[in-house]
Each structure stands twice: as structure tokens, then as C-alpha cells.
Design a protein around this motif. Structure first.
Motif, mmCIF file in Angstrom:
data_model
loop_
_atom_site.group_PDB
_atom_site.id
_atom_site.type_symbol
_atom_site.label_atom_id
_atom_site.label_comp_id
_atom_site.label_asym_id
_atom_site.label_seq_id
_atom_site.Cartn_x
_atom_site.Cartn_y
_atom_site.Cartn_z
ATOM 1 N N LEU A 35 0.841 -1.200 0.000
ATOM 2 C CA LEU A 35 0.000 0.000 0.000
ATOM 3 C C LEU A 35 0.882 1.258 0.000
ATOM 4 C CD1 LEU A 35 -2.887 1.074 0.127
ATOM 5 C CD2 LEU A 35 -2.777 0.914 2.622
ATOM 6 N N LYS A 36 1.943 1.185 0.791
ATOM 7 C CA LYS A 36 2.876 2.302 0.870
ATOM 8 C C LYS A 36 3.478 2.576 -0.516
ATOM 9 C CE LYS A 36 6.019 3.799 4.512
ATOM 10 N NZ LYS A 36 6.932 3.394 5.578
ATOM 11 N N TRP A 37 3.869 1.516 -1.189
ATOM 12 C CA TRP A 37 4.448 1.659 -2.525
ATOM 13 C C TRP A 37 3.419 2.228 -3.493
ATOM 14 C CZ3 TRP A 37 8.111 -2.974 -4.105
ATOM 15 C CH2 TRP A 37 9.104 -3.116 -3.122
ATOM 16 N N GLU A 38 2.202 1.747 -3.348
ATOM 17 C CA GLU A 38 1.150 2.192 -4.266
ATOM 18 C C GLU A 38 0.916 3.692 -4.125
ATOM 19 O OE1 GLU A 38 -2.831 0.115 -5.712
ATOM 20 O OE2 GLU A 38 -2.970 0.770 -3.634
ATOM 21 N N ILE A 39 0.894 4.159 -2.877
ATOM 22 C CA ILE A 39 0.669 5.598 -2.655
ATOM 23 C C ILE A 39 1.801 6.403 -3.285
ATOM 24 C CG2 ILE A 39 0.441 7.398 -0.894
ATOM 25 C CD1 ILE A 39 -0.700 5.150 0.970
ATOM 26 N N ALA A 40 3.040 5.934 -3.044
ATOM 27 C CA ALA A 40 4.191 6.647 -3.612
ATOM 28 C C ALA A 40 4.158 6.610 -5.136
ATOM 29 C CB ALA A 40 5.485 6.043 -3.095
ATOM 30 N N LYS A 42 2.629 14.519 10.359
ATOM 31 C CA LYS A 42 2.129 13.891 9.147
ATOM 32 C C LYS A 42 0.608 13.997 9.159
ATOM 33 C CE LYS A 42 4.490 9.957 10.010
ATOM 34 N NZ LYS A 42 5.122 8.637 9.831
ATOM 35 N N PRO A 43 -0.103 14.240 8.093
ATOM 36 C CA PRO A 43 0.430 14.548 6.776
ATOM 37 C C PRO A 43 1.135 15.903 6.724
ATOM 38 C CG PRO A 43 -1.962 14.887 6.831
ATOM 39 C CD PRO A 43 -1.549 14.341 8.172
ATOM 40 N N PRO A 44 1.904 16.174 5.705
ATOM 41 C CA PRO A 44 2.157 15.323 4.543
ATOM 42 C C PRO A 44 3.055 14.132 4.869
ATOM 43 C CG PRO A 44 3.535 17.277 4.453
ATOM 44 C CD PRO A 44 2.648 17.442 5.637
ATOM 45 N N PHE A 45 2.686 12.986 4.325
ATOM 46 C CA PHE A 45 3.501 11.794 4.470
ATOM 47 C C PHE A 45 4.646 11.853 3.469
ATOM 48 C CE2 PHE A 45 -0.539 10.602 6.286
ATOM 49 C CZ PHE A 45 -0.174 9.850 7.393
ATOM 50 N N PRO A 46 5.741 11.128 3.770
ATOM 51 C CA PRO A 46 6.871 11.140 2.833
ATOM 52 C C PRO A 46 6.472 10.725 1.419
ATOM 53 C CG PRO A 46 7.540 10.165 4.903
ATOM 54 C CD PRO A 46 6.061 10.388 4.998
ATOM 55 N N ALA A 47 5.482 9.847 1.323
ATOM 56 C CA ALA A 47 5.067 9.397 -0.007
ATOM 57 C C ALA A 47 4.584 10.568 -0.859
ATOM 58 C CB ALA A 47 3.964 8.364 0.116
ATOM 59 N N GLU A 48 4.199 11.652 -0.168
ATOM 60 C CA GLU A 48 3.708 12.833 -0.874
ATOM 61 C C GLU A 48 4.822 13.879 -0.945
ATOM 62 O OE1 GLU A 48 0.373 16.067 0.318
ATOM 63 O OE2 GLU A 48 0.157 14.057 1.134
ATOM 64 N N LYS A 49 5.362 14.207 0.225
ATOM 65 C CA LYS A 49 6.432 15.204 0.311
ATOM 66 C C LYS A 49 7.502 14.659 1.238
ATOM 67 C CE LYS A 49 6.281 19.807 0.822
ATOM 68 N NZ LYS A 49 5.827 21.067 1.440
ATOM 69 N N GLY A 50 8.534 14.103 0.648
ATOM 70 C CA GLY A 50 9.573 13.500 1.481
ATOM 71 C C GLY A 50 10.908 14.189 1.311
ATOM 72 N N TYR A 51 11.918 13.399 0.949
ATOM 73 C CA TYR A 51 13.273 13.924 0.804
ATOM 74 C C TYR A 51 13.286 15.042 -0.245
ATOM 75 C CZ TYR A 51 18.332 13.826 -0.040
ATOM 76 O OH TYR A 51 19.655 14.163 -0.189
ATOM 77 N N LEU A 52 13.805 16.182 0.137
ATOM 78 C CA LEU A 52 13.859 17.376 -0.721
ATOM 79 C C LEU A 52 12.482 17.736 -1.279
ATOM 80 C CD1 LEU A 52 17.191 16.603 -2.660
ATOM 81 C CD2 LEU A 52 16.904 17.904 -0.535
ATOM 82 N N GLY A 53 11.448 17.388 -0.528
ATOM 83 C CA GLY A 53 10.084 17.735 -0.931
ATOM 84 C C GLY A 53 9.499 16.825 -1.990
ATOM 85 N N LYS A 54 10.234 15.761 -2.338
ATOM 86 C CA LYS A 54 9.768 14.860 -3.398
ATOM 87 C C LYS A 54 9.162 13.592 -2.790
ATOM 88 C CE LYS A 54 11.630 17.490 -6.567
ATOM 89 N NZ LYS A 54 10.777 18.321 -7.426
ATOM 90 N N PRO A 55 8.266 12.938 -3.554
ATOM 91 C CA PRO A 55 7.679 11.695 -3.054
ATOM 92 C C PRO A 55 8.780 10.688 -2.709
ATOM 93 C CG PRO A 55 6.514 12.424 -5.011
ATOM 94 C CD PRO A 55 7.710 13.314 -4.872
#
Lengths: 591, 488
Positions: B67-72, B195-208
Motif C-alpha cells: 500500500l505504501k508503494w502504491e501511494i508513492a 504527518k500529513p504530509p507523508f513522505p510518499a507525498e512530500k519526502g526527501y527534498l520535498g519529493k515523493p
């Protein structure tokens, strides 16, 4: 815009997607207590680390409590803001915070004006269980010419950090240490004086507790006033009169110019003068400098440094000395009004009243904390004697007036003394963002074109937008003017200049949001941005009420040039009214 | 499935192959799964396979990996990142370290598979700098994989590129929390954000960004190779596959074990662990590291999986498992873990920053015999509020050792407070040394060895210990040949 519907305390509300629970509750008139959260609405300055956990609320279906300041509303959400679970959590968390906070409210500079104190009252805290064996996190005190840091009182709200890093981009403050020993300060716990701090005081302006306060000079001023051998004179900056009344319960935006003069006179100042006089003088010098550079530029001189940058904001001066030293020949060399006043007071005026320099004490009342630092710069001293001896903030003046048992509200209105108390409307608007450049434009236009302005207001230069641009037609020559308030916004314009992409001929920069009316020495706004707007309005109202509204029409300024200075940018003017800047980029030393 | 209690999926290659030689890995099917993904499967197929496998995050949260992968994968951006969380910080835990040191290619391969599935071309391994051997082997493994074309550009001749870099952590426990980890990688203060935003949305350097733990990644290649239906036959209804535990404490066989989900604590402790040392009585088992809880006798037959452990008042965590016997004082155990969380709190939110410190102080008073009965109510309330209000997983779980010991060993707390006694005889401040007159022959050996002169008595007469002076060092007891000195 997408909307979501939710229920808060059994009331239905529809809000835009992305609205936090706290804001949605506010729409319903539900008051959720917040501590670390801060929002200067309309200015886009917001602090929501979600760290204090006071604003937690219950959201049905969620395992733990949600921080309402930083949790967005979702469709169908059911929120309860004041259940027993929530009240217990808030009180317990508040007890935690207070258990690690000194209990010296009696002598704390923030007492009576402290958000932590207010919250303790609001949450009904009467005791702190286990206080007798609770360890406290302690830190060294840090004294600087402008700001005092007592981190024992830091509650890690991170507001100062946000102002310093995000809004000002100064980067002097950040969280250090971990866990129980965490606090906010310069890297490696160095003293603020050794950091890149500009003393803008915005950290002090937002600190909810007594962790960050101004260096208090009221004791020095009382000493001077009670010394019969001294002649003590005072100058008051334009933004002070638009805010001082707040400390006495008057509505924000109430002008108290005349009452302030009376109060100062009753405090025992021998002469009550106006920094506005020096602001008019600044315009004469800076305006002439601008015209000089422009004329050269239009004449084809490629060497001339443009845009010219205003130099009356001392935090801004510190900022470019630290961050853009390679551009230190771009700003106007004109000293700030505070320092021009001091220089004229201790020469021209001292001669007039036949008082020796060392027996004349110049006190300034400023909306600013950087002015304290500016006053003690070496280049503004003659044989160690400073042009301005003590700079008090608006807050400190209020304390003094209260100590003297003067009720500002009921005092009669009096006028400033002459000659250094006369000023024009152009000087008054120095207190707001865009005001200095508007004042300069009024004078420069008339001097350059030889024509009288039909309308003195330049509406296109006004407003609260952080970066503003306007083009003024100088008799066929379009002059591009830029305005920035907030050092982060100034940085953007400076980066443009550095990259050779600046379109401007002149730029006004103020370090604080809204200009001096939002200065670090002003009565605390407690996150209410409407106060800043009300002060701005008051300043423009004062300008409108003035008979003279252009600096070059100030008769006492004309007289000062005739009797003493000769003409703007004369050698004497250069000596007394201009300065030079330093490269402070390499100053940071870690011992 | 097998007569053995342990099966090796994650640890399959550990100790079997030379981790510095990629060919030995390849001989044991490394990169077969990546090849299969890239050449035979679409990214959606990969995600579907992982979802069907029922794999849940092994870092402790138990979030469904697929599910985590799917969101990303559904968040579009010019750049996405795959991050491997190798910031193993639980005291006494070394599951991830063993995988990284023993089978680094499994993690690299899985990261590339994840990159393919979610559309990321960059992978980052956030590893604590205290793992020099793991770092060395990862570097060798990355270089070799690049050399073999199994990482880098155009992997398996496809258009898929994937490169992996290392990022070092400074050993802050909180940096195992994914938002803290990302801030730390960005060079910022290692502290969590809401969270949110979760890393899948905004993570490292603001990227999924997709963040998974080492052990989670190590399960991925074999799932792809053998299929989701093979994997999801192992384990319980909601927790599939195996779990690696670092079994430690008072059991006879300590070390890493890998058991199918659903194995009971009794099987782990008494069969695999070989029972309690020195024939002592089992008292409790701490699972889930510093954030977990202490489980007792009554939980021994609970099948281990994510949900059962939470229901029992503990958690899976990353797999620390510490067994305690009758000599362990449970108040001290709670204090030990609190000491750790106080040290490791980042300081951002007040309940964790100050509340945990106050919990610790209260526990310390109790272990010193200074507690009062009201303290137990305060402990419980403070614990509940810290759990209820803290910002991240650290604070939300840090009071678990206190709550679970209060629940399961309440009497022990009461004994410390009311009787000023530590039933396990561990709390020094509550111990008193006595000489049994009947056994004492008056040899004076104890009096001579006592460093503070607390023991008095005539030669050949029974001696006496002045407990006001005694510093409870135990030297007398050690010296006495007649078992005349006891602790009460």
C-alpha cells in the motif's frame, strides 16, 4: 476551492480544504488555546511546529489527540475541543511545561505580558505536582547590546527560530541540544553577539515568555534624569506615537503624539524633540545623494552605483554587513535619523544652549532593538562619547511612564520643543514600509523637476505586500522603485542586484514586518496582525494632518543648513550625517 | 510447514555467502527478482504482488508495504526517492545490521525493485555511522552491482536506471522515525514533523519518497521470486511471513532468530531460547524495544504478530526481545527504558521532552524508596497523556514500559513504596545487609574488607552491620565463608 464539512463540538461547519481544525473552530467562535502556534494573518507569517501540544483536540476515530493548529480538517470529521480527556491532557502538558520553567515572575521582564502566564491562568493551573524534585534545564545567560537571552525560560515554541530563519533568513537562531536540554539559540551555543544576528528583535517580538527580551536601559535613563549636572534631551521615532497608547489600554492605531510629549516632559527631560526632524534631514541628504547618483547615471556614467539602498534601518545595515559585504558601497551613506539627530544635538544644539558634549545626554525612544546596538557603534562616538547615549524601546518608555504614575490616557497634548522638534509629514511616514522612499520621492521629485507636486501621496508605494515595485515619472524619466520589508524579502532584491538583474534605481528596505511600526521594540502584537495595520493607518493619518508634508519645506531644516551645515552633502554634512559600512562576514569565531 | 521452529527468509543468505563477493549472492538467486520485475512485470504488477503477499513494515509500524508503494507510485513528480531505513537504534537489537553485513545485495535489489515499482531512480540508505562493517560491505556491494550492470543505468538492458547512495546518521534513535530521518538526510535537525504530509507525498527534498526498513526490503526479492501466494501462506491471518528477533536477556540461547509470524512467545523463549538461565523462574519478556511493553506468563501462549502484541499492551517494534527472570526488578526495568527515551527524545514536543523526564524522576524516587502511593496514579496519568499528545512514535510509545509494568507488576511497585522493599533485590537503595548471628563465627574477615567501617564486633563473637553507614557494596558478603551475610 474544494470544501469539506465537519462537526466541531456538535456544530456543523464547512471550510475550505486545507483549513486546520484550529481555524475552523475559530470560525465557529470556539476558542482552542494555542501556545507555540502563531499566525500574523494576511502577512503569511505562520509558526506551527505542533510542538507545545496545548491545542490538542479529540477527533473521533483517531487513536491519539490531534494538534488542532496543524491538523487539517477532513470530510466528515467529528471533533471535540473540550472533553475531559482533552482538558486533562492540556493541563498535564501545561504542568510539564511549567515544571521546567523558572518561577521568577515577580522580576521577569515579561510579567503581565507573558503568554505562558496567561495560559497557566486559562488552564487553571494552581500547583505543579512533583515540582520539589523536578530537575530544570538550565543555560548560560546571554547579554548583547540589544537582546538578552534567558533560555531557562525557553519553551521551545520555535517562533523566534521561524522569524529568524524563514522570515528574516538571518539564520542566527536554531534549536540546539536534544531532549530535555533542547533550546533555541545560535549554533554551538555561542553568544548572540558573535552570531550573524542583526538585532532586528523579531525574535523578541514573538517570544511568548521572558526567554528573549530587550536590553533594558530604563535604569540608565532614570540615573541621567536624576543627575542635576546633566541636560537630558529625548527624541522619539515616528512609529512610537502610533503604538505607545496600546500599553495604556488605548485602541491599536490611536495616535498619542501630544500625550507622549507631555509624559516625556513630566518625566523630566529638559527638551522633548522629534526624530522626525532628523528624518527630514535624512531625506535632504539621502534624496540629494539619490539625485546625484541618478544624474550621473542618466548622464552616461557607468561606474555609478545603482540602485541606491536606504540606510535608516539598523538591522538592515547589520544584515548587509554580514551577508552582502561586497555590496557595502551601494546603500546610501546617510546615517539613520536616530544618529543624525544625535550628531546634530551634540554639536549644533549643544552649542546653541551652551552645554558641553559630555553634559548632554541624548535619549532616543525607538520601536526598535537594533537601534540600541546602532547607538553604541564606535563610528558614532566622539572620544568615546556616543551621539546617542541610550536608546529605549516603546515598551521601555511605557514602563517608565507607568513607574512615574502618569496616566497617558488622560494627559493633555503638548507640542515638541524647537528647533529639533519640528517635522513634516514626510518624516512621519518613515515609520511604515514604503514611507522613506515616498518621503524621498516627494523631495527628489520637486528638487529634480522644479515642479510642485499636485498630490503628495504616492499610493503605489504603499501597502503590506512584502516586495513592491513602482515606477514614478520624473518629468519624462521613469524612476523604478523597489520596496521590501522583512530581511528575507530584502535578500531576494539583493540577490537580483548581485546577479546584475535589478531593474531598480532606488530600493527601500525595512527589516521588520510593516516597517518600524512592527519593530522589535514595539508593544507586543501577540500574533494579531490587525494591530500592525491599525498602526500603519495611524501613521498615514498623522502625515495627512500635517501642514508641511515635504522634508525640504521644514523651516528648521532650512535654517539648520543656513546656520550650520551649508548644503546637503557638504563637507560638514558628510562628517556629521554620513557613515561607512564594514565587512562583518568573517566575524564569526567559535571559541 | 516444517518441523523446525525457525525458517530463514530474511536471514537466508546470512552466514552462507561471502557478502563481499557478488557472485556468491548471484549463485543464490540475487537479482533474479529484479530481472523478473524489469523484464516480465509492470510496476503495477510488482505493487500488486507485494500487496498480495501481505508484507507489513518490519521497522515496527506494521504498515502494509504494498500500500505504501502504491501511494508513492501515484504521486507524480520529476524525481522520487527510495530510502532504506538502516538507523537501527533499539538497545540490544542487531537484526538489520546482520542483514546488511551478511546479505547486502538483498537490500540493494529490493530497493531497485521498489524504485521500479514507484518510479524512482534514486535510492538512499540512511545508515548509522556506528555500523562501519555494514557500511563497508554496502559500499562493496554497490560497486560490484554497478560493475555487473545490476544497478546504475539501463539495468538489464532496459530503460530503467537506479542508483544508490549512502547517508550516515549520527546515532539518534528518533532518526528512525521517517520524517526525522528525512530531515536528517537533508542536513536539518533530526526531529519529526507532523504527518500529513507523508513522505510518499512530500519526502526527501520535498519529493515523493518511500521509506522502508532493512528487514522489510530483505523480504521483497524472495516474494517476487517465489510469489505472493508462497509468502502469504507463512504467518497469521494479518501478519505474513517471518520476523527476526534479537533474543537477549536471561535465556540460555541468545542471538538472532527468525520465526514465522504466529509463533508463540513460549516457543521462542523455552524451545528456541532453551529456557531461563540457571533454572530460574521466567518473569517477563520485553518486546518492541524501548517503546514496547513487558509481557508476562499469561501472554506466553499468544501467537506473535503485529496486532496480538499491541492488544497485549506491547508491540512488535523492530524485533528486540529481552527475557527477564525473577531477579529483574520491574520498576528498574521501566526506569531503564525511560532513561533511554529521555536521552533520545529530540525535544520538539513538550510531553516527550519534559514528560518523560518527569516519569523517569518519579520512577527513580520509587526505586529509592521515596515514592508515595499517589505517585502510581500520577505515573499512569502522565504516561497516558504523553502517549495521547506526543508528536511522533517515540513519545507516543515511550511510556509503554511504565504502563505495562504497572499493569502486570503493580504489586512490585507497591512493595517499593509501602514496604520499602525491592522484591527482586535489585534496587540498591532499598537493600539492607544483615549478619545472621547463628552463622557468624566472628572471623572478622567482613569487618576488615568493609571500606567504610560499617561492621563491628569482637573476635569470635557475632558481628553487626550498621546499615546507616553501609554503602551496600557487597564486599562483606563476597568475603564471608559461612553464608552469614544476607540481603533483605
Amino acid at each position: 476551492m474544494e470544501k469539506v464539512k465537519l462537526s466541531i463540538d456538535n456544530k456543523l461547519v464547512e471550510v475550505e480544504k486545507g483549513t486546520t481544525i484550529y481555524k475552523a473552530a475559530k470560525q465557529l467562535g470556539i476558542d482552542i488555546p494555542v501556545l507555540c502556534y502563531m499566525n500574523l494573518e494576511g502577512l503569511g507569517i505562520e509558526n506551527k511546529p505542533g510542538g507545545c501540544r496545548i491545542c490538542v483536540v479529540e477527533v473521533e476515530g483517531r487513536r491519539n489527540l490531534a494538534p488542532s493548529c496543524s491538523t487539517d480538517c477532513t470530510e466528515g470529521m467529528v471533533v471535540h475541543t473540550h472533553t475531559m480527556r482533552v482538558i486533562n491532557a492540556r493541563r498535564t502538558v501545561m504542568e510539564f511545561i511549567l515544571s521546567d520553567h523558572p518561577k521568577d515572575c515577580l522580576t521577569c521582564a515579561k510579567s503581565g505580558n507573558c503568554e505562558l502566564q496567561d495560559m497557566a491562568v486559562k488552564l487553571g493551573i494552581r500547583e505543579i505536582p512533583g515540582q520539589e524534585y523536578a530537575a530544570m534545564s538550565t543555560y548560560k545567560m546571554d547579554f548583547s547590546p540589544s537582546i538578552i537571552r534567558d533560555l531557562d525560560k525557553c519553551i521551545m515554541c520555535r517562533r523566534c527560530e521561524m522569524m529568524c530563519n524563514e522570515f528574516q533568513t538571518v539564520g542566527a537562531l536554531s534549536a540546539f541540544n536534544r531532549g530535555f536540554q533542547s533550546a533555541v539559540g545560535p549554533a554551538f551555543e555561542m553568544d548572540i553577539e558573535d552570531s550573524t544576528c542583526t538585532y532586528c528583535g523579531q525574535c523578541v517580538a514573538v517570544c511568548p515568555t521572558g526567554a528573549l527580551t530587550e536590553k533594558d536601559h530604563t535604569r540608565d535613563v532614570i540615573n541621567a534624569l536624576s543627575d542635576p549636572t546633566k541636560t537630558v534631551i529625548v527624541q522619539t521615532a515616528p512609529a512610537v506615537r502610533a503604538a505607545l497608547g496600546e500599553e495604556f489600554g488605548l485602541k491599536p492605531g490611536t495616535l498619542v503624539t501630544g500625550k507622549m510629549v507631555t509624559a516625556l516632559r513630566r518625566l523630566g527631560f529638559n527638551y522633548v524633540f522629534d526624530t522626525d526632524f532628523a528624518a527630514d534631514l535624512t531625506i535632504m541628504e539621502e534624496g540629494t545623494e539619490l539625485l546625484g547618483r541618478l544624474t550621473k547615471f542618466l548622464g552616461g556614467d557607468k561606474e555609478v552605483k545603482l540602485p541606491i539602498l536606504t540606510s535608516c534601518c539598523p538591522a538592515w545595515v547589520n544584515f548587509f554587513e554580514h551577508n552582502f559585504p561586497e555590496m557595502k558601497d551601494i546603500p546610501s551613506t546617510a546615517r539613520s535619523p536616530q544618529q543624525m539627530f544625535g550628531a546634530i544635538a551634540k554639536t549644533y544644539f549643544a552649542d546653541k544652549i551652551k552645554v558641553k558634549r559630555e553634559d548632554l545626554v541624548v535619549v532616543s525612544i525607538m520601536p526598535c532593538l537594533a537601534k540600541k546596538y546602532e547607538a553604541q557603534r564606535d563610528e558614532f562616538k566622539v572620544d568615546g562619547n556616543p551621539d546617542v547615549d541610550f536608546s529605549l524601546s516603546t515598551r521601555e518608555l511605557a514602563h517608565l511612564i507607568k513607574q512615574a504614575n502618569l496616566d497617558l490616557k488622560t494627559l493633555p497634548d503638548e507640542d515638541f520643543d524647537k528647533p529639533l522638534g519640528e517635522s513634516t509629514g514626510a518624516a512621519v511616514i518613515f515609520g511604515v514600509t514604503g514611507g522613506v522612499i515616498e518621503a524621498a520621492t516627494r523631495t527628489a521629485y520637486e528638487l529634480h523637476t522644479g515642479k510642485k507636486l499636485a498630490k503628495v501621496e504616492f499610493e503605489q508605494l504603499r501597502g503590506m505586500e512584502f516586495i513592491r515595485k513602482a515606477t514614478i515619472d520624473f518629468n519624462g524619466t521613469p524612476i523604478n522603485i523597489g520596496i521590501a520589508h522583512g530581511l528575507g524579502n530584502a535578500r531576494k532584491l539583493l540577490d537580483e542586484i548581485k546577479a546584475g538583474k535589478s531593474e531598480f534605481h532606488a530600493i527601500e528596505i525595512m527589516a521588520c514586518p510593516g516597517g518600524c511600526i512592527g519593530g522589535g521594540g514595539q508593544p507586543l502584537h501577540h500574533s494579531d496582525s490587525s494591530i500592525l495595520k491599525a498602526r500603519t493607518k495611524a501613521i498615514y493619518a498623522e502625515d495627512e494632518g500635517k501642514v508641511l508634508r515635504k522634508s525640504h519645506e521644514n523651516p528648521y531644516i532650512i535654517k539648520l543648513y543656513e546656520e550650520f551645515l551649508g548644503k546637503p552633502m557638504s563637507e560638514k554634512a558628510h562628517h556629521l550625517l554620513h557613515t561607512h559600512y564594514f565587512d562583518k562576514s568573517g566575524k564569526i569565531e567559535i571559541s | 510447514m516444517t518441523k523446525y521452529k525457525q525458517i530463514r527468509i530474511v536471514l537466508n543468505n546470512c552466514g552462507v555467502i561471502d557478502p563481499e563477493n557478488i557472485e556468491e549472492s548471484i549463485a543464490r538467486d540475487s537479482y533474479m527478482a529484479l530481472g523478473k520485475c524489469i523484464t516480465e512485470m509492470t510496476p503495477q504488477d510488482v505493487i500488486k504482488e507485494i500487496k498480495e503477499s501481505g508484507l507489513r513494515g518490519r521497522g515496527g509500524g506494521g504498515f502494509p508495504t504494498g500500500l505504501k508503494w502504491e501511494i508513492a507510485s501515484k504521486n507524480h513528480a520529476d524525481q522520487k526517492y527510495v530510502v532504506c531505513n538502516a538507523d537501527e537504534g533499539d538497545p540490544g537489537a542487531f537484526m538489520d545490521r546482520s542483514v546488511l553485513e551478511g546479505d547486502p545485495h538483498a537490500v540493494l535489489e529490493a530497493m531497485a525493485i521498489c524504485g521500479y515499482a514507484i518510479g524512482a531512480t534514486k535510492g538512499l540508505i540512511y545508515i548509522r555511522a556506528e555500523y562501519p562493517m555494514a557500511i563497508k560491505r554496502l559500499k562493496i556491494a554497490i560497486d560490484q552491482a554497478l560493475e555487473y550492470g545490476l544497478l546504475g543505468n539501463n539495468i538489464f538492458g532496459s530503460k530503467f536506471d537506479f542508483n544508490i547512495e549512502l547517508r550516515y546518521g549520527a546515532g539518534a534513535f528518533v532518526c528512525g522515525e521517517e520524517t526525522s530521518l528525512i530531515h536528517s538526510m537533508e542536513g536539518l535537525r533530526g526531529e519529526p514533523t507532523i504527518k500529513p504530509p507523508f513522505p510518499a507525498e512530500k519526502g526527501y527534498l520535498g519529493k515523493p519518497t518511500n521509506v522502508n526498513n532493512v528487514e522489510t526490503f530483505a523480504c521483497v526479492p524472495i516474494i517476487i521470486r517465489k510469489g505472493a501466494s508462497w509468502f502469504n501462506k507463512i504467518g497469521t491471518e494479518k501478519s505474513k511471513g517471518t520476523k527476526v528477533f534479537a533474543l537477549a536477556g536471561k535465556v540460555n540461547n541468545v542471538g538472532l532468530i527468525e520465526v514465522p509470524m504466529g509463533t508463540t512467545l513460549r516457543e521462542v523463549i523455552f524451545e528456541i531460547g532453551g529456557g531461563i538461565q540457571n533454572g530460574k523462574k521466567f518473569k517477563a519478556v520485553q518486546t518492541g524495544g524501548p517503546s514496547g511493553g513487558c509481557l508476562t506468563e499469561k501472554h506466553l501462549d499468544t501467537p506473535i504478530d503485529f496486532d496480538n502484541l499491541i492488544a497485549a499492551g506491547s508491540m512488535m517494534g523492530s524485533g528486540g526481545m529481552i527475557v527477564m527472570d525473577e531477579d529483574n526488578c520491574m520498576v528498574s526495568v521501566a526506569k531503564f527504558y525511560l532513561d533511554f527515551t529521555v536521552e533520545e527524545s529530540c525535544g520538539k514536543c513538550s510531553p516527550c521532552r519534559i514528560g518523560n523526564k518527569r516519569l523517569y524522576e518519579l520512577l527513580e524516587r520509587i526505586t529509592k524508596g521515596q515514592g508515595v502511593m499517589d505517585d502510581l496514579q500520577r505515573l499512569r496519568n502522565m504516561s497516558n497523556v504523553i502517549k495521547d499528545t506526543s508528536l511522533c512514535g517515540l513519545g507516543q510509545t515511550s511510556p509503554n514500559p511504565v504502563l505495562s509494568t504497572l499493569d502486570n507488576f503493580y504489586d512490585e511497585y507497591v512493595a517499593h513504596i509501602k514496604d520499602h522493599k525491592c522484591p527482586a533485590g535489585q534496587c540498591k537503595d532499598l537493600m539492607k545487609y544483615f549478619i545472621i548471628a547463628e552463622n557468624c563465627v566472628g572471623c572478622t574477615a567482613c569487618a576488615r574488607v568493609c571500606p567504610v567501617g560499617a561492621i563491628t564486633g569482637e573476635k569470635k563473637e557475632p558481628h553487626f552491620i550498621n546499615s546507616e553507614i553501609c554503602i551496600k557494596c557487597g564486599a562483606c558478603m563476597e568475603r564471608c565463608k559461612f553464608d552469614a551475610i544476607i540481603i533483605k
